[in-house]
Design a protein around this motif. Structure first.
Motif, PDB file in Angstrom:
ATOM      1  N   PHE A  95      -1.319 -11.015  15.468  1.00  0.00           N
ATOM      2  CA  PHE A  95      -0.268 -10.139  15.801  1.00  0.00           C
ATOM      3  C   PHE A  95       0.444  -9.535  14.530  1.00  0.00           C
ATOM      4  O   PHE A  95       1.048  -8.497  14.616  1.00  0.00           O
ATOM      5  CB  PHE A  95       0.966 -11.167  16.597  1.00  0.00           C
ATOM      6  CG  PHE A  95       1.987 -10.295  17.005  1.00  0.00           C
ATOM      7  CD1 PHE A  95       2.212  -9.469  18.108  1.00  0.00           C
ATOM      8  CD2 PHE A  95       3.392 -10.353  16.303  1.00  0.00           C
ATOM      9  CE1 PHE A  95       3.334  -8.766  18.669  1.00  0.00           C
ATOM     10  CE2 PHE A  95       4.241  -9.608  16.547  1.00  0.00           C
ATOM     11  CZ  PHE A  95       4.327  -8.929  17.854  1.00  0.00           C
ATOM     12  N   ASP A  96       0.628 -10.511  13.448  1.00  0.00           N
ATOM     13  CA  ASP A  96       0.962  -9.899  12.115  1.00  0.00           C
ATOM     14  C   ASP A  96       0.314  -8.710  11.627  1.00  0.00           C
ATOM     15  O   ASP A  96       1.013  -7.654  11.081  1.00  0.00           O
ATOM     16  CB  ASP A  96       0.915 -10.840  11.275  1.00  0.00           C
ATOM     17  CG  ASP A  96       1.978 -12.146  11.362  1.00  0.00           C
ATOM     18  OD1 ASP A  96       2.802 -11.881  12.353  1.00  0.00           O
ATOM     19  OD2 ASP A  96       1.846 -12.959  10.903  1.00  0.00           O
ATOM     20  N   PRO A 153       2.541  -5.153   3.588  1.00  0.00           N
ATOM     21  CA  PRO A 153       2.244  -6.750   4.446  1.00  0.00           C
ATOM     22  C   PRO A 153       3.455  -7.607   4.119  1.00  0.00           C
ATOM     23  O   PRO A 153       4.098  -7.635   3.223  1.00  0.00           O
ATOM     24  CB  PRO A 153       1.154  -7.076   3.504  1.00  0.00           C
ATOM     25  CG  PRO A 153       0.924  -6.504   2.380  1.00  0.00           C
ATOM     26  CD  PRO A 153       1.742  -4.964   2.630  1.00  0.00           C
ATOM     27  N   ARG A 154       3.504  -8.470   5.297  1.00  0.00           N
ATOM     28  CA  ARG A 154       4.387  -9.465   5.174  1.00  0.00           C
ATOM     29  C   ARG A 154       3.800 -10.798   5.934  1.00  0.00           C
ATOM     30  O   ARG A 154       3.013 -10.758   6.642  1.00  0.00           O
ATOM     31  CB  ARG A 154       5.796  -8.939   6.115  1.00  0.00           C
ATOM     32  CG  ARG A 154       5.357  -8.771   7.647  1.00  0.00           C
ATOM     33  CD  ARG A 154       6.697  -8.105   8.473  1.00  0.00           C
ATOM     34  NE  ARG A 154       6.971  -6.939   7.689  1.00  0.00           N
ATOM     35  CZ  ARG A 154       8.236  -6.885   7.342  1.00  0.00           C
ATOM     36  NH1 ARG A 154       9.225  -7.695   7.892  1.00  0.00           N
ATOM     37  NH2 ARG A 154       8.601  -5.692   6.884  1.00  0.00           N
ATOM     38  N   GLY A 155       4.643 -11.881   5.621  1.00  0.00           N
ATOM     39  CA  GLY A 155       4.228 -13.096   6.340  1.00  0.00           C
ATOM     40  C   GLY A 155       4.013 -14.211   5.106  1.00  0.00           C
ATOM     41  O   GLY A 155       4.325 -14.038   3.863  1.00  0.00           O
ATOM     42  N   LEU A 156       3.520 -15.301   5.450  1.00  0.00           N
ATOM     43  CA  LEU A 156       3.310 -16.683   4.467  1.00  0.00           C
ATOM     44  C   LEU A 156       1.751 -16.405   4.190  1.00  0.00           C
ATOM     45  O   LEU A 156       0.931 -16.430   5.244  1.00  0.00           O
ATOM     46  CB  LEU A 156       3.559 -17.931   5.252  1.00  0.00           C
ATOM     47  CG  LEU A 156       3.315 -19.086   4.575  1.00  0.00           C
ATOM     48  CD1 LEU A 156       4.600 -19.084   3.394  1.00  0.00           C
ATOM     49  CD2 LEU A 156       3.925 -20.156   5.542  1.00  0.00           C
ATOM     50  N   VAL A 171      -9.276 -12.455   8.065  1.00  0.00           N
ATOM     51  CA  VAL A 171      -8.472 -12.618   6.975  1.00  0.00           C
ATOM     52  C   VAL A 171      -7.166 -11.414   7.180  1.00  0.00           C
ATOM     53  O   VAL A 171      -7.200 -10.356   6.933  1.00  0.00           O
ATOM     54  CB  VAL A 171      -9.094 -12.166   5.489  1.00  0.00           C
ATOM     55  CG1 VAL A 171      -7.946 -12.501   4.475  1.00  0.00           C
ATOM     56  CG2 VAL A 171     -10.239 -13.189   5.600  1.00  0.00           C
ATOM     57  N   PRO A 172      -5.951 -12.160   7.281  1.00  0.00           N
ATOM     58  CA  PRO A 172      -4.650 -11.152   7.404  1.00  0.00           C
ATOM     59  C   PRO A 172      -4.434 -10.147   6.155  1.00  0.00           C
ATOM     60  O   PRO A 172      -5.130 -10.693   5.194  1.00  0.00           O
ATOM     61  CB  PRO A 172      -3.587 -12.120   7.581  1.00  0.00           C
ATOM     62  CG  PRO A 172      -4.284 -13.500   8.136  1.00  0.00           C
ATOM     63  CD  PRO A 172      -5.509 -13.498   7.356  1.00  0.00           C
ATOM     64  N   MET A 173      -3.767  -9.259   6.504  1.00  0.00           N
ATOM     65  CA  MET A 173      -3.738  -8.372   5.406  1.00  0.00           C
ATOM     66  C   MET A 173      -2.784  -8.893   4.462  1.00  0.00           C
ATOM     67  O   MET A 173      -3.158  -8.870   3.123  1.00  0.00           O
ATOM     68  CB  MET A 173      -2.867  -7.220   5.813  1.00  0.00           C
ATOM     69  CG  MET A 173      -2.610  -6.118   4.755  1.00  0.00           C
ATOM     70  SD  MET A 173      -1.583  -4.515   5.114  1.00  0.00           S
ATOM     71  CE  MET A 173      -2.742  -3.730   6.465  1.00  0.00           C
TER      72      MET A 173
END
Length: 297
Positions: free
Chosen positions: A76-77, A90-93, A277-279
């Motif tokens: 979703f991210d 990009p955003r998040g942990l 692998v998320p951005m």
């Protein structure tokens, strides 16, 4: 109920182990977090967590749900990041595991510039001398030193480091400069040890690799203590160059017997193979690879 947000809160609850910790991260109260998790449980028809006065216990159903939920949150991210203005933001942990000394000396100093480039990314540094279970512990990336043997991990090389024999000028003035391997027997050595097991120094004599078991009054299993002991003039140690790089450059520490120096040791950034692998993780990987390449440490 916002199901995506509730699932996101549940994922962080598993990783943080505390309703209050998740609440602090999200800027909401602990009761609000508990209420959303409860609504998610009712929607799923399954109990995900056991609430006690001291801790949160994840049920078997909760652990099964977590594995898919974490992937859903990552997907979703990534979807959000690919749309509109967020494509370049990009955003998040990003959860990163590293050895304590390496994190403090080599990773943390690189973070200010990273946060200037990516202000919406948060980095959570966990430190451990042991190799963590990356999937079980919810870790995105880990810094590993030495030859890699785990084929389930994808690796990006950060750098290579020399393992050097070092001592302070004050120690050498008092005890003299060793000129050959046998001279080390007459010196105080700072010994890396776990329990009472002394780890031998890997050295090279000509083309032959040799192990030398050091002897001294100080034994420690922590790189920070080896660093402090060398700077305090307690003796000779074998250490990765990065541990005392600045002090070697400014003359506070001297490299000894360079002819005995073993082959360089690689340092890799690793992450689980086969998972998208998320951005936010990709940009952190690329940033570290470039930063380490530029620093030469």
């Amino acid at each position: 109920m916002d199901r995506v947000n509730a699932i996101r809160l549940f994922v962080r609850l598993v990783e943080c182990g505390s309703f209050s910790a998740v609440g602090r991260e999200e800027g909401i109260g602990q009761p609000a977090v508990s209420k959303q998790i409860g609504a998610l449980e009712r929607h799923l028809g399954a109990q995900l967590v056991l609430r006690t006065s001291r801790r949160v216990v994840i049920t078997e159903a909760g652990q099964t749900f977590y594995e898919s939920a974490r992937q859903l949150v990552d997907d979703f991210d990534a979807l959000e990041s690919s749309v509109g203005d967020r494509q370049q933001s990009p955003r998040g942990l990003v959860r990163v595991n590293t050895a304590p000394a390496h994190g403090r000396l080599c990773i943390t100093p690189l973070l200010p510039d990273f946060f200037r480039q990516y202000p919406d990314v948060t980095v959570e540094l966990s430190v451990s001398e042991r190799h963590v279970d990356m999937i079980g512990d919810g870790v995105d990336l880990a810094v590993r030193h030495g030859r890699l043997v785990d084929s389930s991990l994808t690796a990006r090389k950060l750098s290579e480091t020399d393992f050097v024999l070092v001592a302070s000028p004050a120690y050498l003035a008092a005890r003299g400069m060793p000129a050959r391997l046998a001279d080390l027997d007459q010196h105080a050595c700072i010994v890396f040890a776990k329990g009472r097991e002394r780890y031998p120094w890997a050295l090279k004599v000509g083309r032959e690799s040799v192990s030398y078991v050091p002897h001294g009054s100080l034994l420690t299993g922590d790189a920070e203590h080896i660093r402090a002991a060398v700077l305090s003039g307690l003796g000779i140690a074998q250490a990765p160059y990065w541990l005392l790089a600045e002090e070697i450059r400014n003359g506070q520490v001297q490299v000894l017997l360079p002819a005995l120096q073993p082959e360089r040791v690689p340092i890799h950034l690793v992450y689980p193979t086969g998972r998208r692998v998320p951005m936010r993780v990709r940009v952190f990987i690329e940033y570290l690879v470039e930063a380490f390449g530029s620093s030469g440490v």
